[in-house]
Design a protein around this motif. Structure first.
Motif, PDB file in Angstrom:
ATOM      1  N   VAL A 191      31.297  -3.284  11.588  1.00 23.55           N
ATOM      2  CA  VAL A 191      31.421  -3.914  10.552  1.00 23.55           C
ATOM      3  C   VAL A 191      32.053  -3.361   9.466  1.00 23.55           C
ATOM      4  CG1 VAL A 191      30.688  -5.868   9.176  1.00 23.55           C
ATOM      5  CG2 VAL A 191      29.787  -5.690  11.504  1.00 23.55           C
ATOM      6  N   ASP A 192      31.456  -2.229   8.823  1.00 24.35           N
ATOM      7  CA  ASP A 192      31.709  -1.468   7.990  1.00 24.35           C
ATOM      8  C   ASP A 192      31.940  -2.226   6.444  1.00 24.35           C
ATOM      9  OD1 ASP A 192      32.219   1.059   6.831  1.00 24.35           O
ATOM     10  OD2 ASP A 192      34.345   1.281   7.480  1.00 24.35           O
ATOM     11  N   ILE A 193      30.881  -2.923   6.158  1.00 24.66           N
ATOM     12  CA  ILE A 193      30.950  -3.510   5.092  1.00 24.66           C
ATOM     13  C   ILE A 193      29.901  -2.992   4.116  1.00 24.66           C
ATOM     14  CG2 ILE A 193      30.467  -5.511   3.772  1.00 24.66           C
ATOM     15  CD1 ILE A 193      31.679  -7.204   6.023  1.00 24.66           C
ATOM     16  N   GLY A 234      14.274 -17.112 -13.593  1.00 24.94           N
ATOM     17  CA  GLY A 234      15.314 -17.154 -14.400  1.00 24.94           C
ATOM     18  C   GLY A 234      16.209 -16.005 -14.209  1.00 24.94           C
ATOM     19  N   SER A 235      16.112 -15.385 -13.206  1.00 20.94           N
ATOM     20  CA  SER A 235      16.909 -14.007 -12.737  1.00 20.94           C
ATOM     21  C   SER A 235      18.062 -14.581 -11.949  1.00 20.94           C
ATOM     22  CB  SER A 235      16.223 -13.171 -12.119  1.00 20.94           C
ATOM     23  OG  SER A 235      15.048 -12.669 -12.614  1.00 20.94           O
ATOM     24  N   TRP A 236      19.284 -13.692 -12.071  1.00 22.40           N
ATOM     25  CA  TRP A 236      20.428 -14.030 -11.414  1.00 22.40           C
ATOM     26  C   TRP A 236      20.678 -12.716 -10.584  1.00 22.40           C
ATOM     27  CZ3 TRP A 236      23.781 -18.119 -11.819  1.00 22.40           C
ATOM     28  CH2 TRP A 236      23.422 -19.194 -12.714  1.00 22.40           C
ATOM     29  N   GLN A 237      20.919 -12.861  -9.241  1.00 17.74           N
ATOM     30  CA  GLN A 237      21.279 -11.678  -8.321  1.00 17.74           C
ATOM     31  C   GLN A 237      23.007 -11.778  -8.339  1.00 17.74           C
ATOM     32  OE1 GLN A 237      19.344 -12.622  -4.767  1.00 17.74           O
ATOM     33  NE2 GLN A 237      17.974 -11.166  -4.835  1.00 17.74           N
ATOM     34  N   VAL A 238      23.622 -10.582  -8.731  1.00 14.86           N
ATOM     35  CA  VAL A 238      24.949 -10.315  -8.556  1.00 14.86           C
ATOM     36  C   VAL A 238      25.280  -9.377  -7.687  1.00 14.86           C
ATOM     37  CG1 VAL A 238      27.058  -9.638  -9.928  1.00 14.86           C
ATOM     38  CG2 VAL A 238      25.123 -11.111 -10.828  1.00 14.86           C
ATOM     39  N   LEU A 239      26.046  -9.636  -6.562  1.00 11.89           N
ATOM     40  CA  LEU A 239      26.512  -9.101  -5.162  1.00 11.89           C
ATOM     41  C   LEU A 239      27.978  -8.630  -5.089  1.00 11.89           C
ATOM     42  CD1 LEU A 239      25.867  -7.677  -2.236  1.00 11.89           C
ATOM     43  CD2 LEU A 239      26.192 -10.352  -1.643  1.00 11.89           C
ATOM     44  N   LEU A 240      28.222  -7.305  -4.786  1.00  7.44           N
ATOM     45  CA  LEU A 240      29.705  -7.145  -4.805  1.00  7.44           C
ATOM     46  C   LEU A 240      29.761  -6.475  -3.508  1.00  7.44           C
ATOM     47  CD1 LEU A 240      30.604  -5.151  -8.176  1.00  7.44           C
ATOM     48  CD2 LEU A 240      31.168  -7.417  -7.765  1.00  7.44           C
ATOM     49  N   VAL A 241      30.924  -6.838  -2.786  1.00  5.45           N
ATOM     50  CA  VAL A 241      31.006  -6.384  -1.344  1.00  5.45           C
ATOM     51  C   VAL A 241      32.558  -5.602  -1.063  1.00  5.45           C
ATOM     52  CG1 VAL A 241      31.222  -7.389   1.046  1.00  5.45           C
ATOM     53  CG2 VAL A 241      29.760  -8.457  -0.678  1.00  5.45           C
ATOM     54  N   GLY A 242      32.473  -4.746  -0.527  1.00  2.34           N
ATOM     55  CA  GLY A 242      33.917  -4.161   0.042  1.00  2.34           C
ATOM     56  C   GLY A 242      33.673  -3.481   1.298  1.00  2.34           C
ATOM     57  N   ARG A 243      34.923  -3.438   2.002  1.00  2.00           N
ATOM     58  CA  ARG A 243      34.902  -2.939   3.405  1.00  2.00           C
ATOM     59  C   ARG A 243      35.797  -1.582   3.526  1.00  2.00           C
ATOM     60  NH1 ARG A 243      35.015  -5.662   8.464  1.00  2.00           N
ATOM     61  NH2 ARG A 243      35.281  -7.694   7.241  1.00  2.00           N
ATOM     62  N   GLY A 244      34.912  -0.807   4.373  1.00  2.62           N
ATOM     63  CA  GLY A 244      35.757   0.640   4.683  1.00  2.62           C
ATOM     64  C   GLY A 244      35.621   1.356   3.329  1.00  2.62           C
TER      65      GLY A 244
END
Length: 248
Positions: A191-193, A234-244
């Motif tokens: 998958v390599d994410i 009251g928290s927020w999760q922030v997720l960044l995703v990239g491949r390779g």
């Protein structure tokens, strides 16, 4: 006997408790502190959105789970109304009241709610710090229990009428099949994410108009996408995703 105390293991134990005198769940991790991700769940600190089908199935297995989640601080979520999905070239999709209800929460909170509910039963116990290292075989070739190792280094065996491998990696089952002459062909899908998540505390709920939002990648030009999800406290999760090589 259930190997692993993740979502699958706890659900299996709950289902088995109606039919067996004793259900023992063996977990290699130490007993978790409420609100903290377990070491054995590599993605436990990233956002987990419980889909409506999963919520329905768990509520059937664990009556009263929805109230438990509300009490623990999980955020009620209507999938059509409260999620904003943004696609390249299209922008944000229209939102509609679909009546499909679930909750937004961290993975540790969901596990905590399931553990508390299942331990109300008198015939289920969870043994932490116990790693299953093999499955026992009877003289007639049936599964008969497990070999295990405690964190103090002690080894032992436990007999069981049924063993459920919910370890997440199926290693005990694959080892047992191979040891008993049954070769299993395995396929690996690369998958390599890459993921990166941070948690932010908001002094008050922002006027964002959503509980969760996703901006999807403009493939194949870019692999970068991003997600934000309101969770308990009251928290927020922030997720960044990239491949390779595009690692956030």
């Amino acid at each position: 006997m259930v190997v692993g105390s993740g979502i699958a293991g706890l659900a299996a134990a709950q289902a088995l408790a109606d039919h067996f005198e004793l259900v023992v769940v063996l977990e290699r991790d130490e007993e978790p502190v409420d609100g903290q991700a377990r070491q054995g769940v590599p993605q436990g600190r990233h956002p987990h959105l419980l889909l409506c089908g999963g919520m329905s199935a768990l509520s059937t297995l664990f009556p009263g789970l929805d109230q438990d989640l509300r009490t623990a601080g999980a955020v009620p979520l209507d999938v059509g109304r409260d999620l904003q999905l943004e696609f390249p070239q299209l922008g944000a999709l229209p939102r509609r009241e679909l009546g499909l209800a679930t909750f937004s929460m961290t993975r540790p909170l969901l596990e905590q709610a399931l553990r508390r509910r299942i331990l109300l039963r008198g015939n289920v116990e969870i043994r932490y710090g116990t790693r299953v290292i093999g499955i026992l075989t009877s003289s007639d070739g049936r599964v008969a229990g497990v070999h295990h190792q405690e964190q103090q280094g002690r080894y032992g065996t436990i007999s069981a009428d049924l063993v459920v491998d919910a370890s997440g990696r199926a290693a005990p089952t694959l080892d047992w099949l191979q040891a008993n002459g049954m070769a299993v062909r395995q396929t690996t899908v690369r998958v390599d994410i890459g993921y990166a998540t941070a948690v932010f505390a908001a002094a008050s709920v922002p006027a964002a108009g959503f509980i969760g939002a996703a901006t999807l990648a403009d493939a194949p030009k870019s692999s970068r996408s991003g997600y934000v999800l309101q969770v308990e406290d009251g928290s927020w999760q922030v997720l960044l995703v990239g491949r390779g090589d595009d690692r956030p």
